[in-house]
Design an enzyme around this catalytic site. Structure first.
Site, mmCIF file in Angstrom:
data_model
loop_
_atom_site.group_PDB
_atom_site.id
_atom_site.type_symbol
_atom_site.label_atom_id
_atom_site.label_comp_id
_atom_site.label_asym_id
_atom_site.label_seq_id
_atom_site.Cartn_x
_atom_site.Cartn_y
_atom_site.Cartn_z
ATOM 1 N N GLY A 1 -4.438 -9.305 3.776
ATOM 2 C CA GLY A 1 -4.731 -10.212 5.074
ATOM 3 C C GLY A 1 -3.453 -10.382 5.917
ATOM 4 O O GLY A 1 -2.228 -9.815 5.313
ATOM 5 N N PRO B 1 -4.835 -2.178 6.551
ATOM 6 C CA PRO B 1 -3.877 -1.746 5.573
ATOM 7 C C PRO B 1 -3.471 -3.014 4.719
ATOM 8 O O PRO B 1 -2.765 -2.584 3.631
ATOM 9 C CB PRO B 1 -2.687 -1.064 6.471
ATOM 10 C CG PRO B 1 -2.678 -1.766 7.768
ATOM 11 C CD PRO B 1 -4.120 -2.145 7.942
ATOM 12 N N TYR B 2 -3.608 -4.105 4.982
ATOM 13 C CA TYR B 2 -3.249 -5.153 4.102
ATOM 14 C C TYR B 2 -4.686 -5.907 3.623
ATOM 15 O O TYR B 2 -5.442 -5.698 4.148
ATOM 16 C CB TYR B 2 -2.302 -6.186 4.772
ATOM 17 C CG TYR B 2 -1.245 -5.470 5.039
ATOM 18 C CD1 TYR B 2 0.141 -5.606 4.230
ATOM 19 C CD2 TYR B 2 -0.697 -4.945 6.141
ATOM 20 C CE1 TYR B 2 1.199 -4.748 4.211
ATOM 21 C CE2 TYR B 2 0.514 -4.284 6.432
ATOM 22 C CZ TYR B 2 1.616 -3.934 5.464
ATOM 23 O OH TYR B 2 2.770 -3.639 5.685
ATOM 24 N N GLU C 1 -1.446 -12.894 8.685
ATOM 25 C CA GLU C 1 -1.579 -14.014 8.898
ATOM 26 C C GLU C 1 -1.795 -14.595 10.594
ATOM 27 O O GLU C 1 -0.913 -15.195 11.256
ATOM 28 C CB GLU C 1 -0.642 -15.266 8.536
ATOM 29 C CG GLU C 1 1.006 -14.656 8.690
ATOM 30 C CD GLU C 1 1.559 -13.602 8.082
ATOM 31 O OE1 GLU C 1 0.727 -12.793 7.161
ATOM 32 O OE2 GLU C 1 2.484 -13.556 7.594
ATOM 33 N N MET D 1 -3.316 -0.834 1.629
ATOM 34 C CA MET D 1 -2.227 -0.134 0.799
ATOM 35 C C MET D 1 -1.902 -0.760 -0.886
ATOM 36 O O MET D 1 -1.768 0.067 -1.573
ATOM 37 C CB MET D 1 -0.913 -0.437 1.258
ATOM 38 C CG MET D 1 -1.023 0.520 2.864
ATOM 39 S SD MET D 1 0.424 0.445 3.525
ATOM 40 C CE MET D 1 0.862 -1.093 4.443
ATOM 41 N N HIS E 1 0.342 -19.380 5.516
ATOM 42 C CA HIS E 1 1.358 -18.876 6.533
ATOM 43 C C HIS E 1 1.403 -19.803 7.722
ATOM 44 O O HIS E 1 2.557 -19.676 8.491
ATOM 45 C CB HIS E 1 0.955 -17.546 6.688
ATOM 46 C CG HIS E 1 1.472 -16.490 5.940
ATOM 47 N ND1 HIS E 1 3.062 -16.343 5.570
ATOM 48 C CD2 HIS E 1 0.898 -15.415 5.265
ATOM 49 C CE1 HIS E 1 3.232 -15.337 4.680
ATOM 50 N NE2 HIS E 1 1.986 -14.747 4.508
ATOM 51 N N GLU F 1 6.918 -15.402 2.433
ATOM 52 C CA GLU F 1 5.991 -14.869 1.344
ATOM 53 C C GLU F 1 6.141 -15.689 -0.076
ATOM 54 O O GLU F 1 5.192 -16.078 -0.537
ATOM 55 C CB GLU F 1 6.033 -13.653 1.169
ATOM 56 C CG GLU F 1 5.743 -12.607 2.171
ATOM 57 C CD GLU F 1 4.406 -12.683 2.814
ATOM 58 O OE1 GLU F 1 3.382 -13.426 1.998
ATOM 59 O OE2 GLU F 1 4.107 -12.323 4.004
ATOM 60 N N ASP G 1 9.307 -1.896 6.125
ATOM 61 C CA ASP G 1 8.135 -1.404 5.279
ATOM 62 C C ASP G 1 8.684 -0.900 4.039
ATOM 63 O O ASP G 1 7.976 -0.880 3.067
ATOM 64 C CB ASP G 1 7.224 -0.525 6.283
ATOM 65 C CG ASP G 1 6.400 -1.223 7.409
ATOM 66 O OD1 ASP G 1 6.564 -2.619 7.233
ATOM 67 O OD2 ASP G 1 5.943 -0.757 8.081
ATOM 68 N N HIS H 1 -3.889 -18.011 1.158
ATOM 69 C CA HIS H 1 -2.635 -17.491 1.431
ATOM 70 C C HIS H 1 -2.272 -17.502 2.772
ATOM 71 O O HIS H 1 -1.212 -17.872 3.323
ATOM 72 C CB HIS H 1 -2.506 -16.053 0.848
ATOM 73 C CG HIS H 1 -1.251 -15.496 1.009
ATOM 74 N ND1 HIS H 1 -0.256 -15.359 -0.039
ATOM 75 C CD2 HIS H 1 -0.754 -14.824 1.895
ATOM 76 C CE1 HIS H 1 0.926 -14.719 0.368
ATOM 77 N NE2 HIS H 1 0.625 -14.311 1.775
ATOM 78 N N GLU H 2 -3.264 -16.759 3.680
ATOM 79 C CA GLU H 2 -3.036 -16.676 4.968
ATOM 80 C C GLU H 2 -2.938 -17.917 5.590
ATOM 81 O O GLU H 2 -2.270 -18.417 6.821
ATOM 82 C CB GLU H 2 -4.205 -15.561 5.576
ATOM 83 C CG GLU H 2 -4.035 -14.307 4.961
ATOM 84 C CD GLU H 2 -3.062 -13.613 4.695
ATOM 85 O OE1 GLU H 2 -1.914 -13.862 5.349
ATOM 86 O OE2 GLU H 2 -2.855 -12.905 3.839
ATOM 87 N N CYS I 1 1.218 -5.713 13.501
ATOM 88 C CA CYS I 1 2.454 -5.735 13.921
ATOM 89 C C CYS I 1 3.596 -5.916 13.106
ATOM 90 O O CYS I 1 4.743 -5.626 13.251
ATOM 91 C CB CYS I 1 2.561 -6.562 15.137
ATOM 92 S SG CYS I 1 1.634 -5.932 16.681
ATOM 93 N N TYR J 1 7.305 -12.271 -2.801
ATOM 94 C CA TYR J 1 6.247 -13.205 -3.047
ATOM 95 C C TYR J 1 6.618 -13.900 -4.201
ATOM 96 O O TYR J 1 6.272 -15.119 -4.291
ATOM 97 C CB TYR J 1 4.896 -12.503 -3.444
ATOM 98 C CG TYR J 1 4.427 -11.621 -2.080
ATOM 99 C CD1 TYR J 1 5.213 -10.532 -1.366
ATOM 100 C CD2 TYR J 1 3.217 -12.282 -1.325
ATOM 101 C CE1 TYR J 1 4.575 -10.015 -0.282
ATOM 102 C CE2 TYR J 1 2.818 -11.635 0.003
ATOM 103 C CZ TYR J 1 3.560 -10.650 0.378
ATOM 104 O OH TYR J 1 2.900 -10.127 1.430
HETATM 105 N N1 BES Z 1 2.215 -11.159 5.965
HETATM 106 C C1 BES Z 1 1.734 -10.554 4.921
HETATM 107 C C2 BES Z 1 1.218 -9.001 5.101
HETATM 108 C C3 BES Z 1 2.497 -8.245 5.271
HETATM 109 C C4 BES Z 1 3.905 -8.325 4.865
HETATM 110 C C5 BES Z 1 2.308 -7.153 6.393
HETATM 111 C C6 BES Z 1 4.878 -7.609 5.406
HETATM 112 C C7 BES Z 1 3.294 -6.530 7.016
HETATM 113 C C8 BES Z 1 4.450 -6.620 6.464
HETATM 114 C C9 BES Z 1 0.310 -11.407 4.232
HETATM 115 O O1 BES Z 1 0.320 -12.396 4.588
HETATM 116 C C10 BES Z 1 0.177 -11.028 2.807
HETATM 117 O O2 BES Z 1 1.059 -11.269 1.960
HETATM 118 N N2 BES Z 1 -0.755 -10.266 2.224
HETATM 119 C C11 BES Z 1 -1.172 -10.128 0.945
HETATM 120 C C12 BES Z 1 -1.976 -11.182 0.512
HETATM 121 C C13 BES Z 1 -1.999 -11.626 -0.912
HETATM 122 C C14 BES Z 1 -0.698 -11.724 -1.199
HETATM 123 C C15 BES Z 1 -2.802 -12.669 -0.996
HETATM 124 C C16 BES Z 1 -1.763 -8.758 0.887
HETATM 125 O O3 BES Z 1 -2.052 -7.930 1.984
HETATM 126 O O4 BES Z 1 -1.949 -8.272 0.040
HETATM 127 ZN ZN ZN Z 2 1.693 -13.453 3.232
#
Ligand code: BES
Ligand code: ZN
Length: 632
Positions: free
Chosen positions: A284, A281-282, A286, A585, A314, A333, A389, A310-311, A145, A397
């Site tokens: 992780g 698609p990611y 949270e 992605m 969050h 982030e 997006d 990381h997660e 989401c 980050y």
């Molecule tokens: N919350 C993010 C993923 C996200 C951000 C989904 C914005 C949709 C919109 C998640 O915590 C994240 O940062 N995932 C990273 C992990 C990594 C930084 C350790 C990822 O998917 O690469």
């Molecule tokens: Zn994150």
């Protein structure tokens, strides 16, 4: 300064919602769904209990976000009320206007029940055919989401400025498990393989943290830690459970405990990991109670567990303290990345923490090059109705984590900075805040400490405008990191650079990497990528010497293809084969972009032939990157 509830609730407008959330806010949601596996939709209802917050003026209508939903009716107190859907505004969806039978004054509540179903255009949910799963026996689904896809799953105020609790009742056939981002309160057998799952989430959360997954799933609990009242474990398909349990069982509970020691008590009762199929698609996501992760984390050596750290982080930054809009996304982030690295530092030592900053910096520089100035800013500038997006990248980050590292150093190290982090969490947990509120608290906190005048003087010397609003292709301060672990990687990269035009690479051997951790191999390749493009012969030698073209480590394979595809089309076919099942992605988008430069036809054909594999979000982003249209 007092951080009263009134102060904490001051809000900047979120430009990515059509809802009238500044006048009336959702406090609680009741979800009732039946999963229709045949038609790939969810049908049922969502009941939203809202509270009017407008001073003076009374509230006459509720405007909710919705996207590609099939609305059947809207009821208040069991009576049908008037509603209408606006024309679609791309990415924002169709605003749902509900006329209130009686205008509400500040403090008044109303419960609105919307009967609806999702449609096959739902952008949040990836539906998998049985042949896309491990056992091949059952279909599978999972949602994503964040940022603004919750509106395609249910009508809601789809902004992280609004936080609500939620309960859900979800029915599925075929005996399949259903997971939601809350605690399971019961399962009822309704006969013929149909079961109803009841979930409760008693922490108020933004809509993007509503999550659902269903399929053939099994659970493996991890050992409980003494003195902690939460549990941990992993969910996945039966064929993956052993590998998943091995990869995560050592670190998960310890990471939660470390994060808890850095912040405050963990509030969600359980911390589980759901290991998803390849199309997630990611890396992780949270989702509360159960973090969703990509199967590319199964490296067989626990080298990807930092994603779990990381997660977990969050739980406080993002889920506990939320940001008010995508412009302040760095509060999620940046803080999370900073905390993730504190956990890594506590587990593997300070040089390991510093190494993560080194890798992160490289990723930041790569991403800043791709973005226009308004997305190079830490407080990024979105336009009204823009798709968040489109602004997603490493800036939030890495600029965020580096700003915190810079503050940590400026103020005198972890001894003074860690108590501040605790106070920040205590002050804002449960609220959605913006960068100004964050900074007000930072100054206030340090001003109150012993020696406060000196802290405030140091904070005053930080170039705030450059850090928060500066654009450009790197950090505004050239932070230095301890390179104990990076040195050997740099030396090896320099050696390859020197040998670039040679025809004899026999001086290199697989022994070069013998003492390198997986992370150090990444640093080596990152460094190599910063040099001029390697001639093709050298790329081939790199592959032959170290086997990078075949490695199961996606982090290494991605970087190898980045180097290889810059030097020519020789590895294009290999890279194309690799990405057809890389739904994350972080891996598929750069490879598709590079393929599109080298062999555009191959890039486009590979994508269109396999478009149905990708989650709708990845599909949308790859299509944008390649400049193609896909209708599915
Ligand atoms: N919350 C993010 C993923 C996200 C951000 C989904 C914005 C949709 C919109 C998640 O915590 C994240 O940062 N995932 C990273 C992990 C990594 C930084 C350790 C990822 O998917 O690469
Ligand atoms: Zn994150």
């Amino acid at each position: 300064m007092s951080f009263s509830p009134e102060y904490c609730q001051v809000r900047e407008r979120d430009l990515a919602t059509l809802s009238n959330y500044l006048s009336i806010v959702t406090r609680h949601i009741e979800i009732d769904w039946t999963i229709d596996w045949t038609n790939k939709v969810f049908g049922g209802s969502a009941s939203l209990t809202l509270e009017a917050t407008e001073e003076g003026e009374s509230v006459k209508e509720v405007v909710l976000d919705s996207s590609f939903l099939d609305i059947k009716d809207v009821q208040i107190d069991g009576k049908k009320v008037q509603w209408k859907l606006d024309e679609r505004i791309e990415a924002m969806g169709e605003a749902l206007h509900v006329t209130l039978p009686k205008a509400l004054n500040k403090g008044d509540h109303v419960t609105i029940t919307i009967g609806y179903s999702t449609t096959t255009q739902c952008t949040a949910v990836g539906w998998l055919e049985p042949n896309q799963t491990k056992s091949g026996k059952y279909p599978y689904l999972f949602s994503q989401c964040q940022a603004i896809h919750a509106r395609s799953l249910l009508p809601c105020q789809d902004t992280s400025s609004v936080k609500a609790t939620y309960n859900a009742k979800v029915r599925s056939g075929m005996g399949l498990e259903v997971l939601l981002s809350g605690l399971r309160k019961g399962v009822k057998d309704l006969g013929e393989g149909v079961r109803e799952f009841v979930y409760e989430q008693t922490n108020a959360l933004p809509s993007y943290l509503i999550a659902v997954a269903a399929g053939e799933l099994v659970y493996r609990p991890f050992d409980k830690l003494d003195g902690r009242d939460w549990t941990t474990g992993v969910w996945t398909e039966p064929g993956l459970i052993e590998a998943a349990a091995w990869e995560f069982r050592e670190d998960t509970a310890r990471f939660v405990a470390t994060a808890e020691d850095l912040t405050s008590a963990y509030k969600f009762g359980q911390y589980n990991v759901l290991l998803l199929p390849e199309s997630f698609p990611y890396g992780g996501m949270e989702n509360p109670v159960t973090t969703y992760v990509t199967p590319t984390l199964i490296a067989g050596d626990r080298s990807q567990v930092d994603v779990v750290a990381h997660e977990i982080s969050h739980s406080w930054f993002g889920n506990g303290i939320s940001s008010q809009s995508s412009s302040h996304f760095w509060l999620n982030e940046g803080f999370t990345t900073y905390t993730e690295r504190l956990i890594i530092g506590k587990t593997h030592g300070e040089p390991a923490r510093q190494l993560s900053f080194i890798i992160g910096r490289q990723g930041l520089i790569g991403d800043l090059k791709r973005f226009e100035p308004r997305f190079q800013r830490l407080v990024s500038e979105y336009k009204e109705h823009e798709d968040p997006d489109d602004g997603y990248g490493q800036c939030a980050y890495e600029k965020g984590a580096n700003l915190l590292l810079h503050l940590e150093r400026t103020l005198g190290g972890l001894d003074v900075f860690l108590p501040y982090i605790k106070d920040y969490v205590k002050t804002f947990e449960g609220y959605s805040i913006n960068t100004n509120q964050w900074r007000d608290h930072l100054f206030d906190y340090f001003g109150k400490q012993e020696g406060g005048a000196e802290y405030v003087r140091r904070l005053g010397k930080v170039d705030w405008d450059a850090w928060l609003h500066g654009a450009g292709e790197d950090l505004c301060v050239d932070l230095q990191y301890d390179d104990t672990l990076a040195k050997a990687c740099y030396e090896l990269a320099a050696k390859w650079d020197k040998a670039r035009d040679s025809s004899d690479f026999s001086a290199f051997s697989s022994k070069d990497l013998e003492n390198f951790s997986a992370t150090q191999k990444v640093v080596f390749l990152d460094k190599l990528e910063t040099y001029e493009t390697l001639p093709h012969k050298a790329v081939e030698a790199l592959d032959e010497t170290y086997g990078f073209g075949k490695t199961g480590s996606a982090e290494i394979r991605l970087r190898f293809y980045e180097i290889a595809l810059k030097s020519g089309p020789k590895y294009a076919e290999d890279a194309a084969v690799w990405v057809i099942n890389k739904g994350r992605m972080k891996y598929c988008r750069p490879v598709f972009r590079l393929l599109n430069e080298q062999t555009p036809e191959l890039a486009k054909k590979t994508f269109t032939d396999h478009a149905s594999f990708y989650h709708p979000i990845a599909r949308k982003m790859i299509a944008k990157d390649l400049g193609v249209k896909v209708d599915l």
